[in-house]
Design a protein around this motif. Structure first.
Motif, short mmCIF file in Angstrom:
data_model
loop_
_atom_site.label_atom_id
_atom_site.label_comp_id
_atom_site.label_asym_id
_atom_site.label_seq_id
_atom_site.Cartn_x
_atom_site.Cartn_y
_atom_site.Cartn_z
N THR A 6 0.83 -1.21 0.00
CA THR A 6 0.00 0.00 0.00
C THR A 6 0.86 1.26 0.00
N ILE A 7 1.88 1.27 0.84
CA ILE A 7 2.74 2.45 0.93
C ILE A 7 3.50 2.68 -0.37
N THR A 8 4.03 1.62 -0.95
CA THR A 8 4.76 1.75 -2.21
C THR A 8 3.87 2.30 -3.30
N ALA A 9 2.65 1.80 -3.39
CA ALA A 9 1.72 2.29 -4.40
C ALA A 9 1.33 3.74 -4.13
N MET A 10 1.12 4.07 -2.86
CA MET A 10 0.74 5.44 -2.50
C MET A 10 1.81 6.43 -2.90
N VAL A 11 3.06 6.11 -2.64
CA VAL A 11 4.15 7.03 -2.93
C VAL A 11 4.44 7.09 -4.43
N ASN A 12 4.47 5.94 -5.09
CA ASN A 12 4.89 5.90 -6.48
C ASN A 12 3.83 6.33 -7.47
N THR A 13 2.56 6.16 -7.12
CA THR A 13 1.51 6.46 -8.09
C THR A 13 0.73 7.72 -7.77
N GLN A 14 0.73 8.15 -6.51
CA GLN A 14 -0.06 9.31 -6.14
C GLN A 14 0.76 10.47 -5.62
N ASN A 15 2.00 10.22 -5.24
CA ASN A 15 2.80 11.26 -4.63
C ASN A 15 4.11 11.39 -5.39
N VAL A 16 4.37 12.57 -5.90
CA VAL A 16 5.56 12.79 -6.72
C VAL A 16 6.70 13.40 -5.93
N VAL A 17 6.57 13.51 -4.63
CA VAL A 17 7.59 14.20 -3.84
C VAL A 17 8.93 13.50 -3.94
N ALA A 18 8.95 12.21 -3.62
CA ALA A 18 10.21 11.48 -3.60
C ALA A 18 10.84 11.46 -4.97
N VAL A 19 10.03 11.30 -6.02
CA VAL A 19 10.57 11.23 -7.37
C VAL A 19 11.22 12.54 -7.76
N SER A 20 10.52 13.66 -7.52
CA SER A 20 11.05 14.94 -7.95
C SER A 20 12.29 15.32 -7.15
N LEU A 21 12.29 15.05 -5.84
CA LEU A 21 13.46 15.38 -5.03
C LEU A 21 14.65 14.53 -5.42
N ASP A 22 14.41 13.23 -5.66
CA ASP A 22 15.50 12.36 -6.04
C ASP A 22 16.06 12.74 -7.41
N LYS A 23 15.20 13.23 -8.31
CA LYS A 23 15.70 13.70 -9.61
C LYS A 23 16.65 14.87 -9.43
N MET A 61 18.49 15.48 -6.99
CA MET A 61 19.74 15.02 -6.38
C MET A 61 20.48 14.03 -7.26
N GLY A 62 19.84 13.67 -8.41
CA GLY A 62 20.48 12.73 -9.31
C GLY A 62 20.46 11.30 -8.84
N LEU A 63 19.51 10.94 -7.96
CA LEU A 63 19.46 9.60 -7.40
C LEU A 63 18.66 8.64 -8.25
N VAL A 64 17.78 9.15 -9.11
CA VAL A 64 17.00 8.28 -9.99
C VAL A 64 17.05 8.85 -11.39
N PRO A 65 16.85 8.03 -12.43
CA PRO A 65 16.84 8.55 -13.80
C PRO A 65 15.65 9.47 -14.01
N GLN A 66 15.73 10.29 -15.05
CA GLN A 66 14.69 11.27 -15.32
C GLN A 66 13.37 10.61 -15.65
N GLY A 67 13.35 9.36 -15.99
CA GLY A 67 12.11 8.67 -16.27
C GLY A 67 11.28 8.40 -15.06
N GLY A 68 11.87 8.59 -13.85
CA GLY A 68 11.11 8.39 -12.62
C GLY A 68 11.24 7.00 -12.09
N ILE A 69 10.42 6.65 -11.12
CA ILE A 69 10.40 5.34 -10.49
C ILE A 69 9.33 4.48 -11.13
N LYS A 70 9.69 3.34 -11.56
CA LYS A 70 8.73 2.46 -12.22
C LYS A 70 8.05 1.60 -11.19
N ASN A 71 6.74 1.38 -11.42
CA ASN A 71 5.98 0.55 -10.52
C ASN A 71 6.28 -0.91 -10.74
#
Length: 506
Positions: free
Chosen positions: A477-494, A496-506
């Motif tokens: 539930t938490i993984t789906a909540m963050v990855n599909t509904q919340n873009v905070v972690a994705v945008s911040l990690d981008k 900082m260069g921690l994830v590719p620009q394509g984002g986090i894949k489900n």
């Protein structure tokens, strides 16, 4: 199936409240315990039938209610709410079992506890903003009365202060909920149809501010925390167990469900400030705890610090950190309930909670060796000793938050060290050394006082050794909540260069 969790305590409250006036406290407690236990066992049944891999709301119920307001009776359960429901059922049963048989007005007392439990359960189950608010407010009056009637010498002041703070909290939350629905053009308050992300950022920030302050009062976070120590000190031990173990979790649950999840763009914008706010709460709570000589007030201030870890994890908003936030809620619920129960036993038998008065309670002949041993276990768990649930929950919070907010995470780690300091002071001064003259003739401690904290200690150790038994219900539930509904972690990690620009894949 979910309505049973609300109806059972309501029926129990009605039966006790309208029972003949001649029944004694022991009988009223027995009836209340039966209904609370039924509700708790029903949460276990739901947990057994729950499918962790499904990220949608399970056992959903939907009944039209007030169409003109867009209010519907929508209930559901997922990996975020399930562990909190089980925690509420467990601690409600323990609080009733630990209540004094000789207390005044027992029918009213146990009816209020069951009504309080029904309100908290409904809030965790509600899938409608207005329905959540109704249940959120429902628990306000019972808790106010439980403190005002059965509290300590300054119970009137503490209860009134709690009422005022919580009323302000409710007003701010309701205003934000109404703004989300009306400004987004939604026809109902149902979470499934609400989409406030279409609103301008400035509007989202305004709505999020109301949610942050409203739920920040409930958690509580500095500087909205001042009602909590007074409420804990004046409340009876069972009410402190419910207040720290369950009711504070309504605030953190609300931040995750209605703040982080519904307003991701605004959350992303404020995330660094939220992480800093978490540091302030953690360090302030720990510093105040060190300065206390009242054991109960020390545990109360520790709650302020430990709930700050949840805000840090929510601010980072990575799947791992949010999972740690949920684990921290469960961990704090069990540990704080255990500590308040033990402090209550000490106060009942020794007649004081003052560290300047009591000493040497670990004495095997004339002291409280079992209570002292359980207190050491609780202190170790709260201080994050490996092998305890407190360690693994805080470790997950730190591990998930460090890549996003390294400085704030390190400062919160300092709070963990301060936790060990003030609880070491508590144990050293109250339980070690020679038995003080003021507490030489201690009454016998019966197993009825030992069993509730012992049960919590066993759970803390079991889940500390095998946290996967908790994680498996929540992680999907938490993984789906963050990855599909919340873009905070994705945008911040981008950034900082921690994830590719394509984002986090489900």
């Amino acid at each position: 199936m979910l309505s049973v969790l609300i109806l059972v305590p309501l029926i129990g409250a009605a039966l006790i409240g309208f029972s003949p006036s001649g029944i004694n406290g022991k009988f009223a407690r027995g009836v209340a315990l039966v209904f609370a236990t039924i509700a708790f066992l029903w949460t276990i049944v739901l947990a057994i039938q729950f499918h962790p891999g499904e990220i949608t709301q399970q056992f959903a119920e939907s009944i039209p209610w007030v169409d003109a307001l867009g209010l519907n009776y929508n209930l559901g359960i997922d990996g975020l709410s399930l562990p909190l429901l089980v925690l509420n059922g467990l601690l409600t049963s323990i609080a009733i079992y630990s209540s004094d048989e000789s207390l005044q007005r027992p029918k009213f007392y146990y009816s209020l506890i069951l009504l309080l439990s029904a309100g908290v359960t409904g809030a965790f189950l509600a899938q409608d903003l207005l329905l959540f608010f109704l249940f959120y407010e429902l628990e306000l009056i019972p808790l106010y009365l439980l403190i005002a009637i059965w509290g300590g010498e300054k119970r009137g002041y503490a209860a009134t202060k709690f009422l005022i703070y919580t009323a302000v909290s409710g007003i701010l939350i309701l205003a934000s909920f109404l703004g989300m629905v009306w400004l987004s053009g939604s026809s109902s308050f149902a979470l499934a149809t609400l989409n406030p992300t279409t609103l301008p950022l400035a509007t989202q920030l305004l709505l999020l501010a109301g949610i942050l302050v409203g739920f920040g009062i409930k958690i509580p976070l500095v500087p909205f925390h001042t009602w909590l120590p007074d409420a804990h000190v004046e409340a009876s031990t069972p009410i402190s167990v419910l207040l720290a173990g369950v009711l504070l979790k309504l605030g953190t649950y609300g931040l995750l469900r209605f703040g982080m999840n519904l307003l991701p763009e605004a959350w992303n914008y404020l995330a660094p400030w939220l992480a800093t706010w978490a540091v302030v709460s953690v360090l302030y709570g720990a510093s105040c705890a060190i300065a206390q000589t009242d054991m109960k007030k020390m545990v109360a201030y520790s709650s302020i610090g430990h709930m700050g870890y949840v805000l840090l994890a929510a601010a980072a908003a990575t799947p791992l950190s949010v999972l740690g936030a949920v684990m921290q809620m469960i961990s704090h619920g069990l540990i704080s309930a255990m500590l308040f129960l033990l402090v209550g036993v000490v106060y009942k038998k020794a007649g004081s909670r003052d560290l300047d008065v009591i000493q040497g309670l670990l004495n095997p002949e004339r002291g409280m060796p079992v209570i002292g041993s359980l207190m050491i276990v609780g202190v170790m768990a709260s201080a994050g000793i490996p092998g305890m649930l407190g360690f693994i929950s805080e470790f997950i919070v730190y591990r998930g938050s460090f890549p996003v907010f390294p400085v704030q995470t390190l400062l919160c780690m300092l709070g963990t060290g301060l936790t060990a300091v003030y609880f070491l002071i508590l144990v050293n001064r109250a339980f070690f050394g020679r038995l003080s003259a003021q507490v030489t003739n201690l009454p016998r401690v019966y197993w009825s006082d030992r069993i509730p904290p012992a049960i919590l200690a066993i759970l803390i150790v079991i889940f500390g050794i095998q946290p996967g038994w908790l994680v498996r219900w929540t992680e999907p539930t938490i993984t789906a909540m963050v990855n599909t509904q919340n873009v905070v972690a994705v945008s911040l990690d981008k950034e900082m260069g921690l994830v590719p620009q394509g984002g986090i894949k489900n």
